[in-house]
Design a protein around this motif. Sequence first.
Motif, short mmCIF file in Angstrom:
data_model
loop_
_atom_site.label_atom_id
_atom_site.label_comp_id
_atom_site.label_asym_id
_atom_site.label_seq_id
_atom_site.Cartn_x
_atom_site.Cartn_y
_atom_site.Cartn_z
N ALA A 20 -19.27 25.39 -37.41
CA ALA A 20 -17.98 24.77 -37.71
C ALA A 20 -17.60 23.77 -36.62
CB ALA A 20 -16.89 25.83 -37.86
N ASP A 51 -19.99 22.94 -46.12
CA ASP A 51 -18.78 22.11 -46.05
C ASP A 51 -18.22 22.03 -44.62
OD1 ASP A 51 -19.11 21.87 -48.74
OD2 ASP A 51 -17.42 23.18 -49.30
N ALA A 52 -18.14 23.17 -43.94
CA ALA A 52 -17.55 23.18 -42.60
C ALA A 52 -18.36 22.33 -41.62
CB ALA A 52 -17.39 24.61 -42.09
N LEU A 54 -20.29 19.83 -42.30
CA LEU A 54 -20.15 18.42 -42.71
C LEU A 54 -18.79 17.87 -42.28
CD1 LEU A 54 -21.78 18.52 -46.27
CD2 LEU A 54 -22.58 17.17 -44.30
N ARG A 55 -17.73 18.65 -42.47
CA ARG A 55 -16.40 18.19 -42.03
C ARG A 55 -16.38 17.96 -40.53
NH1 ARG A 55 -14.42 22.12 -45.68
NH2 ARG A 55 -14.18 23.60 -43.96
N SER A 56 -17.01 18.87 -39.79
CA SER A 56 -17.02 18.76 -38.33
C SER A 56 -17.75 17.49 -37.88
CB SER A 56 -17.67 20.00 -37.72
OG SER A 56 -17.72 19.91 -36.32
N ARG A 58 -18.14 14.68 -39.62
CA ARG A 58 -17.37 13.49 -39.98
C ARG A 58 -16.13 13.34 -39.11
NH1 ARG A 58 -19.01 15.08 -46.06
NH2 ARG A 58 -20.85 13.71 -46.23
N ALA A 59 -15.53 14.47 -38.73
CA ALA A 59 -14.38 14.42 -37.83
C ALA A 59 -14.77 13.89 -36.46
CB ALA A 59 -13.75 15.81 -37.70
#
Length: 385
Positions: A20, A51-52, A54-56, A58-59
């Motif tokens: 994450a 998902d987690a 990938l979000r990390s 991109r953030a």
Amino acid sequence: MSAFQFRTVPHLIIEAGATAQLGPHIGHHFPFVRRALLVTDAGFLRTGLADAPLRSLRAAGIEVHVFSEVQADPAEAVVHAGVAMAQMFHVELIIGLGGGSSLDVAKLIAVLAPGRQELAQLYGIGKVHGQRLPLVQLPTTAGTGSEVSNIAIVTTGATTKLGVVAPQLYADLAILDASLTLGLPPAITATTGIDAMVHAIEAYTSRLHKNPLSDMLAKQALSLLSANLIPACNDGANLPARQAMLLGAMLAGQAFSNAPVAAVHALAYPIGGLFHVPHGLSNALVLPHVLRFNLSHAAPLYAELATLLQPGITGSDEARANVLIDAMQDMALATGIARTLREVGIAASDLDRLADEAMLQTRLLSNNPRAVTRHDARAIYAAAL
């Protein structure tokens, strides 16, 4: 003590939930990276567990492209497609996320994306030349140890597989996050876990490159895996057991990358190639029969491993070695996986073809503590029938 060399991945993170925070981890280790390719399979992508991370990413300002065409026993066409995507988006980093197949494909994309070699030039030992793209590996099963190995296996025909073995296939960073393995079905947990135990057992008895470091890793791996396999199978949400399994599989991967596997794998490959049986199950089906075949040459070493599973056992080397064999069979029985070749659709009429294919695995057979002839291979398959 004989001279030896030992290599492994330089950076490891072992922490539940670590993925994450994948973006910050990538930023710390590779501050220059702005474009990455995530290599996985469509089934894992559908779980939502990607998902987690990938979000990390991109953030953290990293542009991520997802290649999700990996399948079990990946074919050359899959590798070529992944390389094409990596080149099209000019990615600077490859991230493997999945089981052994995804991690193997990620390795090969990292090597091939710079465009200096073709896949056909890589098969064998030490055929990779030059630098690869930076590589991060995130295993989602506790089995292959591919996240810390220098090996990638490719399906090259209808039934044939070839390996690429080179130091460039060691990743730069491996992250072991048991949250990625939660809910893995019991059968997959069992077969991948037994696969990892085979890695430990075969590394400990490897004829050519067995060494004190690989021995230490193999023993610790077998202790962790044998103690946690049944708990992980019985409760897919048991995070401590899952984390212990991941650690055990990684330690076994480090061991067999330096003290390579042998006849169990050599006889398992044709089962997978010809009958599309998952790799871990293929290993489990022949394991006890190969161990019995090797007793005349490896009983003292098997006896040492048996004490990890049943501390305090006594008796001759052969008696204690048989305890190891019985314990492995008991674990397979307890998990409910197939235990005979007939259960996976193999008949007596198939044994000659299996034996012929097994004898082609010379890279693996050369590591076995006892020489294996075609007659021996067929007899082992017959015992497993």
